[in-house]
Scaffold this motif. Sequence first.
Motif, PDB file in Angstrom:
ATOM      1  N   LEU A 108       0.834  -1.206   0.000  1.00  0.00           N
ATOM      2  CA  LEU A 108       0.000   0.000   0.000  1.00  0.00           C
ATOM      3  C   LEU A 108       0.869   1.257   0.000  1.00  0.00           C
ATOM      4  O   LEU A 108       0.629   2.194  -0.778  1.00  0.00           O
ATOM      5  CB  LEU A 108      -0.924   0.000   1.220  1.00  0.00           C
ATOM      6  N   LEU A 109       1.902   1.287   0.831  1.00  0.00           N
ATOM      7  CA  LEU A 109       2.781   2.454   0.899  1.00  0.00           C
ATOM      8  C   LEU A 109       3.557   2.649  -0.402  1.00  0.00           C
ATOM      9  O   LEU A 109       3.745   3.784  -0.858  1.00  0.00           O
ATOM     10  CB  LEU A 109       3.744   2.319   2.071  1.00  0.00           C
ATOM     11  N   ILE A 110       4.013   1.562  -1.006  1.00  0.00           N
ATOM     12  CA  ILE A 110       4.735   1.668  -2.268  1.00  0.00           C
ATOM     13  C   ILE A 110       3.823   2.192  -3.364  1.00  0.00           C
ATOM     14  O   ILE A 110       4.203   3.075  -4.144  1.00  0.00           O
ATOM     15  CB  ILE A 110       5.361   0.308  -2.661  1.00  0.00           C
ATOM     16  N   SER A 111       2.608   1.708  -3.434  1.00  0.00           N
ATOM     17  CA  SER A 111       1.681   2.168  -4.475  1.00  0.00           C
ATOM     18  C   SER A 111       1.296   3.635  -4.271  1.00  0.00           C
ATOM     19  O   SER A 111       1.209   4.405  -5.235  1.00  0.00           O
ATOM     20  CB  SER A 111       0.431   1.286  -4.524  1.00  0.00           C
ATOM     21  N   ILE A 112       1.112   4.058  -3.030  1.00  0.00           N
ATOM     22  CA  ILE A 112       0.794   5.464  -2.755  1.00  0.00           C
ATOM     23  C   ILE A 112       1.979   6.356  -3.086  1.00  0.00           C
ATOM     24  O   ILE A 112       1.817   7.431  -3.668  1.00  0.00           O
ATOM     25  CB  ILE A 112       0.357   5.638  -1.280  1.00  0.00           C
ATOM     26  N   SER A 113       3.204   5.925  -2.756  1.00  0.00           N
ATOM     27  CA  SER A 113       4.379   6.745  -3.065  1.00  0.00           C
ATOM     28  C   SER A 113       4.598   6.856  -4.574  1.00  0.00           C
ATOM     29  O   SER A 113       4.988   7.910  -5.066  1.00  0.00           O
ATOM     30  CB  SER A 113       5.624   6.182  -2.377  1.00  0.00           C
ATOM     31  N   ILE A 114       4.336   5.787  -5.315  1.00  0.00           N
ATOM     32  CA  ILE A 114       4.447   5.862  -6.776  1.00  0.00           C
ATOM     33  C   ILE A 114       3.396   6.802  -7.330  1.00  0.00           C
ATOM     34  O   ILE A 114       3.681   7.604  -8.237  1.00  0.00           O
ATOM     35  CB  ILE A 114       4.337   4.452  -7.396  1.00  0.00           C
ATOM     36  N   LEU A 115       2.198   6.772  -6.802  1.00  0.00           N
ATOM     37  CA  LEU A 115       1.128   7.676  -7.247  1.00  0.00           C
ATOM     38  C   LEU A 115       1.492   9.130  -6.967  1.00  0.00           C
ATOM     39  O   LEU A 115       1.339   9.999  -7.838  1.00  0.00           O
ATOM     40  CB  LEU A 115      -0.186   7.310  -6.552  1.00  0.00           C
ATOM     41  N   VAL A 116       2.025   9.423  -5.793  1.00  0.00           N
ATOM     42  CA  VAL A 116       2.424  10.790  -5.443  1.00  0.00           C
ATOM     43  C   VAL A 116       3.581  11.247  -6.336  1.00  0.00           C
ATOM     44  O   VAL A 116       3.589  12.398  -6.813  1.00  0.00           O
ATOM     45  CB  VAL A 116       2.803  10.880  -3.941  1.00  0.00           C
TER      46      VAL A 116
END
Length: 68
Positions: A6-14
């Motif tokens: 979840l954190l990796i996907s959110i950081s890629i989105l940001v």
Amino acid sequence: MSVIYLLISISILVAMVFFIAFIMAVKKGQYDDDYTPSVRMLFDDELVKKVKSAALKKLSDDEQTLNL
């Protein structure tokens, strides 16, 4: 383990959002020339002084030629 995904996907989105914002800013010309305007204000007075002194010198040269 699911929190990491979840954190990796959110950081890629940001990161993608910031990259798109950067590309849009570059296309609008925001980063065309950011050095010259900041330095130009430091040298404006010197340019005005040079122009005035050149004009005064030209006037004094003209007066000397008229007196001859």
